[in-house]
Design an enzyme around this catalytic site. Structure first.
Site, PDB file in Angstrom:
ATOM      1  N   GLN A  95       0.849  -1.189   0.000  1.00  0.00           N
ATOM      2  CA  GLN A  95       0.000   0.000   0.000  1.00  0.00           C
ATOM      3  C   GLN A  95       0.888   1.245   0.000  1.00  0.00           C
ATOM      4  OE1 GLN A  95      -3.230   0.027   2.778  1.00  0.00           O
ATOM      5  NE2 GLN A  95      -3.777   2.110   2.270  1.00  0.00           N
ATOM      6  N   PHE A  96       1.183   1.746  -1.197  1.00  0.00           N
ATOM      7  CA  PHE A  96       2.081   2.885  -1.327  1.00  0.00           C
ATOM      8  C   PHE A  96       1.535   4.143  -0.660  1.00  0.00           C
ATOM      9  CE2 PHE A  96      -0.682   3.845  -4.843  1.00  0.00           C
ATOM     10  CZ  PHE A  96      -0.598   5.214  -5.012  1.00  0.00           C
ATOM     11  N   THR A  97       0.225   4.230  -0.445  1.00  0.00           N
ATOM     12  CA  THR A  97      -0.338   5.433   0.162  1.00  0.00           C
ATOM     13  C   THR A  97       0.075   5.606   1.625  1.00  0.00           C
ATOM     14  OG1 THR A  97      -2.395   4.279   0.688  1.00  0.00           O
ATOM     15  CG2 THR A  97      -2.318   5.493  -1.400  1.00  0.00           C
TER      16      THR A  97
END
Length: 162
Positions: A95-97
Site C-alpha cells: 500500500q504505497f499510500t
C-alpha cells in the site's frame, strides 16, 4: 545546494522508513479481479508502505517486528504473545499510500513513496523472507487494484516502522 536545502533533504530522508499498518484479525483476505489471491484465518493483516531510501536492512527490521510484535492476548488477557506464539497467519498487502505526506493541504503527496520498481522489489523481498521464516504467509499482488476484507479483532491496530 544551499545549507537550508541540504538540511531539508536530510530531515526528509531521516524520517523515511518502511511502514506496516498491522491489524489483528480473526480472518482477512485480498481479492484481485474477483479472485482471492491471499487469505488467512486469525493473525495479522499488514498493509506495507515502501518509501524512498528503504533497503534490505529495513525489510529485515520490519519482518522481525511483524513476527515478534506482541499483540495477541495471553491467558491473563494481556498482549504478551506474538504471531508465532499463537500460530497465526500473516497477510501482506502492498500500500504505497502509507508513504503519503498529509501534513499540509487537502491532497496527500506520495512523493516519498519508493519508485514502483523498487517498491515491488522490496515488497517481494519482504514476502520471500517472511515465507522463509514462517509457513503461514499470504499476500496481495503488488500494484494491483485489490479489495481487502477483514474482521478486526479488538480492534487492535498499530503502525510499525522499521
Amino acid at each position: 545546494a544551499s545549507p537550508r536545502a541540504t538540511l531539508r533533504a536530510f530531515e526528509i530522508v531521516g524520517r523515511l522508513r518502511m511502514k506496516a499498518l498491522i491489524q489483528r484479525v480473526t480472518r482477512a483476505s485480498v481479492e484481485v479481479e474477483g479472485r482471492t489471491v491471499g487469505a488467512i484465518d486469525h493473525g495479522l493483516l499488514a498493509l506495507v508502505g515502501v518509501e524512498k531510501g528503504d533497503d534490505e536492512a529495513a525489510v529485515e527490521r520490519l519482518l522481525h517486528k511483524l513476527l515478534h510484535y506482541r499483540v495477541f492476548s495471553d491467558a491473563d488477557g494481556k498482549m504478551n504473545l506474538n504471531l508465532q506464539q499463537v500460530d497465526g497467519g500473516l497477510l501482506l498487502v502492498s500500500q504505497f499510500t502509507l508513504a503519503a505526506d498529509t501534513r499540509k493541504g487537502r491532497r496527500p503527496s506520495v512523493s516519498s513513496a519508493a519508485p514502483p520498481a523498487e517498491g515491488d522489489r522490496l515488497f517481494h523481498l519482504l514476502r520471500a523472507r517472511a515465507e522463509a521464516a514462517w509457513p503461514k504467509v499470504a499476500s496481495g499482488e503488488f500494484a494491483a487494484d485489490m479489495q481487502v476484507t477483514l474482521v478486526n479483532d479488538g480492534p487492535v491496530t498499530f503502525l510499525l516502522e522499521s
